[in-house]
Design a protein around this motif. Structure first.
Motif, PDB file in Angstrom:
ATOM      1  N   PRO A 505       0.816  -1.220   0.000  1.00 16.76           N
ATOM      2  CA  PRO A 505       0.000   0.000   0.000  1.00 16.76           C
ATOM      3  C   PRO A 505       0.850   1.270   0.000  1.00 16.76           C
ATOM      4  CG  PRO A 505       0.042  -0.964   2.184  1.00 16.76           C
ATOM      5  CD  PRO A 505       0.771  -1.923   1.289  1.00 16.76           C
ATOM      6  N   GLU A 506       0.154   2.385  -0.257  1.00 14.73           N
ATOM      7  CA  GLU A 506       0.797   3.692  -0.170  1.00 14.73           C
ATOM      8  C   GLU A 506       1.179   3.988   1.281  1.00 14.73           C
ATOM      9  OE1 GLU A 506       1.545   5.655  -2.635  1.00 14.73           O
ATOM     10  OE2 GLU A 506       0.576   4.518  -4.237  1.00 14.73           O
ATOM     11  N   ALA A 507       2.005   5.019   1.466  1.00 10.50           N
ATOM     12  CA  ALA A 507       2.536   5.325   2.790  1.00 10.50           C
ATOM     13  C   ALA A 507       1.430   5.624   3.803  1.00 10.50           C
ATOM     14  CB  ALA A 507       3.508   6.502   2.701  1.00 10.50           C
ATOM     15  N   GLU A 508       0.406   6.404   3.391  1.00 10.21           N
ATOM     16  CA  GLU A 508      -0.653   6.765   4.335  1.00 10.21           C
ATOM     17  C   GLU A 508      -1.431   5.531   4.784  1.00 10.21           C
ATOM     18  OE1 GLU A 508      -4.589   9.685   4.594  1.00 10.21           O
ATOM     19  OE2 GLU A 508      -3.221   9.803   2.881  1.00 10.21           O
ATOM     20  N   GLU A 509      -1.777   4.648   3.829  1.00  9.45           N
ATOM     21  CA  GLU A 509      -2.490   3.419   4.185  1.00  9.45           C
ATOM     22  C   GLU A 509      -1.593   2.499   5.017  1.00  9.45           C
ATOM     23  OE1 GLU A 509      -5.421   0.370   4.271  1.00  9.45           O
ATOM     24  OE2 GLU A 509      -5.454   2.549   3.974  1.00  9.45           O
ATOM     25  N   LEU A 510      -0.302   2.446   4.693  1.00 12.44           N
ATOM     26  CA  LEU A 510       0.619   1.606   5.452  1.00 12.44           C
ATOM     27  C   LEU A 510       0.758   2.100   6.886  1.00 12.44           C
ATOM     28  CD1 LEU A 510       2.499  -0.832   5.224  1.00 12.44           C
ATOM     29  CD2 LEU A 510       4.347   0.732   4.619  1.00 12.44           C
ATOM     30  N   GLU A 511       0.704   3.412   7.072  1.00  8.39           N
ATOM     31  CA  GLU A 511       0.767   3.944   8.435  1.00  8.39           C
ATOM     32  C   GLU A 511      -0.474   3.543   9.229  1.00  8.39           C
ATOM     33  OE1 GLU A 511       2.146   6.120  11.794  1.00  8.39           O
ATOM     34  OE2 GLU A 511       3.116   5.222  10.037  1.00  8.39           O
ATOM     35  N   ARG A 512      -1.647   3.561   8.579  1.00 10.35           N
ATOM     36  CA  ARG A 512      -2.859   3.116   9.266  1.00 10.35           C
ATOM     37  C   ARG A 512      -2.765   1.630   9.638  1.00 10.35           C
ATOM     38  NH1 ARG A 512      -5.699   6.745   5.744  1.00 10.35           N
ATOM     39  NH2 ARG A 512      -6.127   5.094   4.235  1.00 10.35           N
ATOM     40  N   ILE A 513      -2.198   0.848   8.730  1.00 10.72           N
ATOM     41  CA  ILE A 513      -1.999  -0.575   9.045  1.00 10.72           C
ATOM     42  C   ILE A 513      -1.059  -0.729  10.234  1.00 10.72           C
ATOM     43  CG2 ILE A 513      -0.948  -2.723   8.186  1.00 10.72           C
ATOM     44  CD1 ILE A 513      -2.009  -1.992   5.408  1.00 10.72           C
ATOM     45  N   ALA A 514       0.011   0.077  10.252  1.00  8.88           N
ATOM     46  CA  ALA A 514       0.968   0.005  11.359  1.00  8.88           C
ATOM     47  C   ALA A 514       0.300   0.356  12.682  1.00  8.88           C
ATOM     48  CB  ALA A 514       2.146   0.946  11.093  1.00  8.88           C
ATOM     49  N   LEU A 515      -0.512   1.435  12.681  1.00  5.98           N
ATOM     50  CA  LEU A 515      -1.199   1.822  13.912  1.00  5.98           C
ATOM     51  C   LEU A 515      -2.178   0.739  14.365  1.00  5.98           C
ATOM     52  CD1 LEU A 515      -1.934   5.604  13.173  1.00  5.98           C
ATOM     53  CD2 LEU A 515      -0.236   4.662  14.740  1.00  5.98           C
ATOM     54  N   HIS A 516      -2.898   0.164  13.400  1.00  2.00           N
ATOM     55  CA  HIS A 516      -3.835  -0.904  13.740  1.00  2.00           C
ATOM     56  C   HIS A 516      -3.090  -2.102  14.321  1.00  2.00           C
ATOM     57  CE1 HIS A 516      -7.241  -3.640  13.451  1.00  2.00           C
ATOM     58  NE2 HIS A 516      -6.468  -4.482  12.786  1.00  2.00           N
ATOM     59  N   CYS A 517      -1.978  -2.485  13.741  1.00  3.74           N
ATOM     60  CA  CYS A 517      -1.191  -3.623  14.244  1.00  3.74           C
ATOM     61  C   CYS A 517      -0.631  -3.325  15.636  1.00  3.74           C
ATOM     62  CB  CYS A 517      -0.075  -3.967  13.267  1.00  3.74           C
ATOM     63  SG  CYS A 517      -0.661  -4.684  11.712  1.00  3.74           S
ATOM     64  N   ASN A 518      -0.216  -2.074  15.850  1.00  2.00           N
ATOM     65  CA  ASN A 518       0.247  -1.704  17.194  1.00  2.00           C
ATOM     66  C   ASN A 518      -0.863  -1.879  18.223  1.00  2.00           C
ATOM     67  OD1 ASN A 518       2.840  -0.963  16.356  1.00  2.00           O
ATOM     68  ND2 ASN A 518       2.211   1.151  15.920  1.00  2.00           N
ATOM     69  N   GLU A 519      -2.065  -1.397  17.850  1.00  3.16           N
ATOM     70  CA  GLU A 519      -3.188  -1.486  18.785  1.00  3.16           C
ATOM     71  C   GLU A 519      -3.571  -2.943  19.051  1.00  3.16           C
ATOM     72  OE1 GLU A 519      -7.104  -1.821  20.336  1.00  3.16           O
ATOM     73  OE2 GLU A 519      -6.605  -2.356  18.268  1.00  3.16           O
ATOM     74  N   ARG A 520      -3.575  -3.777  18.012  1.00  5.61           N
ATOM     75  CA  ARG A 520      -3.937  -5.192  18.185  1.00  5.61           C
ATOM     76  C   ARG A 520      -2.846  -5.960  18.953  1.00  5.61           C
ATOM     77  NH1 ARG A 520      -8.365  -6.609  18.953  1.00  5.61           N
ATOM     78  NH2 ARG A 520      -8.182  -4.541  19.866  1.00  5.61           N
ATOM     79  N   LYS A 521      -1.606  -5.578  18.735  1.00  4.98           N
ATOM     80  CA  LYS A 521      -0.522  -6.213  19.493  1.00  4.98           C
ATOM     81  C   LYS A 521      -0.633  -5.859  20.965  1.00  4.98           C
ATOM     82  CE  LYS A 521       4.514  -6.702  19.637  1.00  4.98           C
ATOM     83  NZ  LYS A 521       4.528  -8.162  19.471  1.00  4.98           N
ATOM     84  N   SER A 522      -0.973  -4.599  21.247  1.00  6.66           N
ATOM     85  CA  SER A 522      -1.166  -4.180  22.632  1.00  6.66           C
ATOM     86  C   SER A 522      -2.347  -4.919  23.257  1.00  6.66           C
ATOM     87  CB  SER A 522      -1.394  -2.670  22.684  1.00  6.66           C
ATOM     88  OG  SER A 522      -1.701  -2.252  23.996  1.00  6.66           O
TER      89      SER A 522
END
Length: 1020
Positions: A505-522
């Motif tokens: 994905p593009e950078a903006e979508e990839l950042e949303r994926i990263a934030l979502h993965c951080n939240e799910r990992k937490s």
């Protein structure tokens, strides 16, 4: 298809630990009336429709009275849905959606943990997701081989926990000559099966991670993938993403190859297998270790050689990493072993080092090729001011930390480990250093233009990502796609084409994926920690533990913060929860010295209010832990022994961890003498049944001789002299005598032996003590047998004409011989005394009288006047409350009352009343107060069947009264001594005074003492 929208996750609110519990009546009636509850919630911020709500206490108080009759169940865990949360509303309006189960139940509490974090329960997947899976049976086809390097000839194997099924990674090593090696890390090619923008990909992203709990795992992917097609199982061809290095013996990298591959693992090794090899042993010689199965063409000697070579390289890589300034904080991690498996340190570090190298290599590759959209993982440096403040506090305690860099901090901790032999102190300092640390997180490099902020502080790596666990982490799948695209770009493809081909994905979508993965990992970590905490609370409720704690914070005279290395937890200990031991437990008060930051604990003058702390028994004492004595002076890094347990509030709210000090009794603590008879393990090493025999008023433990002779073959027996008689101490003050204190003496003996459960048998006053023991610590009582027992007080006073007449004569007796003759008549029935002994042509009365006088002349079982007075007072003051009877009945333990028909000391009617109160069978036998000696065959038969696991009703039925025999004490002791000599154990030795408590129980007659100042748990 259109990718599911991922909302940015706002900051989570500081909310309650778990969902509050209410009766279903509240909820059902409230919903029927259309009531919308205002609730404080714990929610999944990305999807408020899945929020889980709790009702405020006010609503509970109002509703429960009106609606509790709807069902009989209270404290139900519930989920709810947020309807609205308008500006100005302190709490949102929520609607209850359903029940999660009964509060306090482990599975329901686990479901609540999952629900509160919005994690799907179970491992089922939607049919659309399952439709994305390949047809089975599946094999690698020719089209899958295109563009892959065939590495099936390389000797490759996996190293994982013994029970692992999702095998993400495997290793290979080949010696190249000249001190060089070719090392490969092979990772499951999950991205081949999880195609971009499919329903399977959407579900994997939504879950983002597998959730590992004590009893099961909730997988990120369907089990067909994570346990079969993707898992690098031995003996089958598998698709992989490999990184292969040529490196020197010092770990220096000479060349790197990255690419998609086909591998064939030759073996599945566990950490235990590898650890055995690293320590120079053969795993085949380790009992209980599953043998390694090798595929044809490979030998165990080759595998061993590979493991040793990998270990040598891993040590070199590790040394170089710490030389560059890496930091490792090894805190205690709590886990529950549901089997015998474990993860040895060296084997773990071997795998860890190569996984770190592979992750770093992948991070460098994708960041070099796609600097504007690489998915990396960063770990910001901690707050310098917090670290500096901590270093200053520790410096005042002669603990020096250099906190300028991660490398200097690591060096300081290494020096601390080398110079301090106290592992608890080192563990506590490590925990204190961990607190200022930040949490690592995924991010997209396109949102962080400053590359200096991409690094990983703890690993001292400028770039780092996750590549090695795609079966259980979605970011690894995304990195695999980026890595595949980067390889195509390096091969000449256009970046935009390669990124689109692999679904990056593009950078903006990839950042949303990263934030979502951080939240799910937490969220996953919160669930994992929460479930571990639930199991810990459950275990500590059953078995409180005495262990060392280190003070990590002192906040005045009311509390102190401690770190408990045994369980890896911090805990706030309230001074009000501490109890000063003694006959009348008192409160503990704290004196705070603000200037020196020092807290002094001492015994107060008021009765202790912490009832839960006074009732703590039995306690599992960790190795090396000793009780402390008041007063205690504590400051930062002081150590004190604690008893840790869990407690519930009674309103259905979550249980919590709580502790009290593990304090010894007064310095003049009573010493209790006890003997261990028989073996606590059989010839096969299995535990044998264990029984505690408690004798009554003015009698020593040897009075149990008929039971000792008859039950030795059934298990391990322990007998003690009560305080005030025999070889035990006889305190002078009357307040030191009560059946409650004697029950605590019994628990101290059991704790000294390390027994957490025992069959309890008591006679006369000993029966009173046994009942107190069972009521206070029902979990330590496997069964309860009360012989010639009463309710104490007036019931313990013999009021029949015969007893009063004999008592009057006993009081007037002027010689030991006269007192002995009358005492024998008190305890034995006339029928028994008139019988002729089978071994001698004399009556039983004459034989017993002879033994009585012989024992009196030797001082065996003698009792000082104050000891007799104290025991009389204990009997007179004894009572068994309704609450104590309920505790015994509620524990469900087998319970039996045995009485002699001719007993004039303890009237049979009082024994029958006691049996009714306990709802226990009442066995009335021919005999008097010493019915267990007169009817030794019957009583032993009951106890034998009991120790073998029969119920009391079955045991009594199987032991019908037979011939009445009585073997004199002297003859029994002679037989026991003969057996002891035959076993090569030598003569019995009697110790005097207070001695240390031995842990073995391997002798037939092993006299010991246990001191309340040494082995009792605070004699609470």
């Amino acid at each position: 298809m259109r990718r599911r929208q991922l909302a940015r996750s706002p900051k989570r609110q500081p909310l309650p630990h778990s969902i509050k519990k209410y009766s279903p009546a509240d909820l059902q009636q409230g919903l029927k009336r259309g009531t919308l509850f205002r609730a404080v919630i714990r929610y999944n911020a990305s999807d408020t429709s899945q929020a889980f709500a709790t009702l405020p206490g006010l609503s509970h108080d109002i509703l429960i009275k009106a609606m509790a009759a709807a069902t009989g169940t209270q404290h139900l865990l519930v989920s709810g849905r947020v309807l609205q949360w308008k500006d100005g509303m302190e709490c949102p309006t929520a609607e209850v959606r359903g029940s999660l189960g009964q509060a306090g139940d482990l599975l329901s509490e686990t479901a609540a943990c999952l629900a509160s974090e919005g994690i799907t329960q179970g491992d089922s997947f939607d049919s659309k997701v399952m439709a994305c899976l390949p047809q089975t049976p599946w094999r690698i086809g020719e089209e899958e081989c295109v563009g892959r390097r065939d590495l099936r000839s390389a000797r490759t194997f996996s190293i994982d926990p013994p029970t692992a099924r999702d095998l993400d990674d495997a290793l290979s090593i080949q010696e190249l000559g000249g001190g060089s090696y070719r090392v490969g890390v092979h990772i499951a090619d999950v991205s081949h099966f999880v195609r971009h923008a499919t329903e399977l990909d959407e579900e994997a992203l939504t879950r983002s991670t597998s959730v590992y709990m004590v009893h099961n795992v909730i997988p990120m992917l369907p089990r067909l993938l994570c346990e079969e097609l993707c898992s690098l199982n031995a003996g089958v061809d598998r698709l992989a993403f490999s990184i292969v290095w040529d490196m020197g013996a010092d770990g220096s990298i000479r060349s790197t190859w990255i690419g998609r591959s086909i591998i064939h693992s030759c073996a599945k090794l566990s950490y235990l297998h590898v650890q055995e090899v690293l320590e120079g042993r053969e795993p085949a010689d380790c009992p209980g270790l599953t043998p390694v199965v090798l595929t044809p063409g490979h030998t165990w000697e080759e595998i061993k050689r590979d493991c040793l070579a990998l270990h040598a390289l891993a040590k070199a890589l590790r040394a170089a990493r710490f030389q560059r300034g890496a930091l490792r904080l090894d805190n205690t991690k709590l886990f529950f072993a549901l089997d015998k498996a474990g993860n040895p340190t060296d084997a773990n570090r071997l795998v860890e080092e190569f996984m770190l190298l592979a992750n770093t290599t992948a991070a460098n590759k994708i960041a070099d090729v796609f600097p504007d959209r690489a998915l990396l993982r960063r770990h910001p440096a901690p707050s310098p001011s917090k670290l500096t403040q901590l270093a200053g506090q520790l410096e005042a305690l002669n603990v020096t930390l250099d906190v300028r860099t991660a490398g200097s901090l690591q060096a300081s901790l290494e020096r601390l480990r080398a110079t301090h032999s106290d592992a608890n102190l080192v563990s506590a300092v490590t925990q204190m250093v961990t607190k200022p640390m930040t949490t690592a997180a995924y991010f997209c490099t396109g949102t962080s233009e400053d590359a200096s902020g991409w690094g990983h502080y703890a690993l001292a790596a400028p770039r780092y990502t996750h590549f090695t666990s795609p079966i259980r982490r979605y970011p690894d799948v995304a990195v695999h796609r980026q890595l595949a695209a980067a390889l195509e770009v390096e091969a000449g493809a256009e970046p935009a084409v390669a990124l689109q081909r692999w679904g990056c994905p593009e950078a903006e979508e990839l950042e949303r994926i990263a934030l979502h993965c951080n939240e799910r990992k937490s969220a996953a970590k919160a669930v994992q920690d929460g479930v571990l905490y639930l199991h810990l609370l459950q275990m500590l409720e059953r078995k409180p533990h005495a262990c060392w704690a280190v003070v990590v914070g002192v906040g005045g005279p009311r509390y102190l913060d401690v770190y408990i290395p045994l369980i890896g937890k911090e805990l706030r200990v309230q001074v009000s929860d501490l109890v000063a031991p003694g006959p009348s437990p008192r409160n503990v008060v704290g004196a705070w010295d603000k200037q020196d930051m020092r807290l002094t604990l001492s015994a107060g003058q008021q009765e202790a209010e912490a009832e839960w702390a006074k009732a703590l028994r039995p306690v599992v004492v960790a190795p090396g832990v000793e009780s402390a004595c008041l007063p205690l002076t504590l400051r930062l890094l002081s150590q004190l022994p604690l008893i840790v347990t869990s407690k519930t509030r009674g309103d259905g709210s979550p249980a919590y961890l709580i502790a009290t000090a593990y304090l010894a009794g007064p310095a003049d603590g009573t010493s209790i003498f006890f003997n261990v008879y028989g073996h606590d393990r059989n010839a096969h090493g299995s535990p044998t049944p264990r029984a505690l025999l408690i004798m009554g008023f003015a009698a020593s433990h040897i009075t149990w001789a008929p039971q000792l002779a008859g039950l030795l073959s059934e298990g391990c027996l322990v007998c003690l002299d009560n305080r005030g008689v025999g070889a035990s101490d006889a305190p002078q003050h009357p307040s030191a005598y009560s059946t409650t204190l004697m029950a605590e003496d019994c628990m101290a003996v059991l704790e000294a032996l390390g027994w957490d459960s025992v069959h309890v048998v008591g006679h006369s006053m000993g029966a009173m003590v046994a009942a107190k023991l069972a009521a206070a610590w029902p979990h330590a009582t496997a069964s309860l047998t009360l012989i010639s027992g009463t309710g104490g007080g007036w019931q313990a006073i013999p009021l029949s004409f015969r007893s009063l007449w004999l008592g009057l004569q006993l009081w007037m007796a002027s010689s030991v011989a006269k007192r002995a003759a009358l005492d024998v008549k008190f305890h034995y029935s006339p029928r028994t005394l008139k019988q002729k002994d089978a071994r001698a042509d004399v009556s039983r009365h004459e034989l017993l009288l002879e033994e009585y006088l012989a024992a009196a002349s030797q001082g065996d079982g003698s009792q000082p006047a104050h000891g007799m007075t104290g025991q009389l007072q204990a009997v007179w003051r004894h009572s068994l409350s309704k609450k104590e009877c309920r505790a015994i009945r509620g524990a469900g333990m087998p319970c039996l009352v045995i009485h002699g028909r001719d007993d004039i000391v303890a009237a049979p009617r009082h024994g029958a009343k006691l049996a009714r109160r306990l709802r226990a069978p009442f066995l009335l036998l021919d005999g008097a107060h010493f019915v267990f000696r007169e009817q030794a065959t019957v009583v032993n038969g009951v106890l034998q069947n009991l120790l073998q696991g029969a119920s009391f009703v079955q045991a009594a039925a199987a032991s019908a009264p037979g011939s009445q025999t009585h073997v004199p004490t002297a003859a029994l002791v002679a037989e026991l001594e003969a057996w002891r000599v035959q076993q090569g154990r030598g003569p019995k030795e009697r110790h005097a005074g207070v001695s240390s408590v031995a842990s073995s129980a391997d002798s037939l007659l092993h006299p010991r003492h246990v001191s309340s100042a040494q082995a009792c748990v605070a004699l609470l």
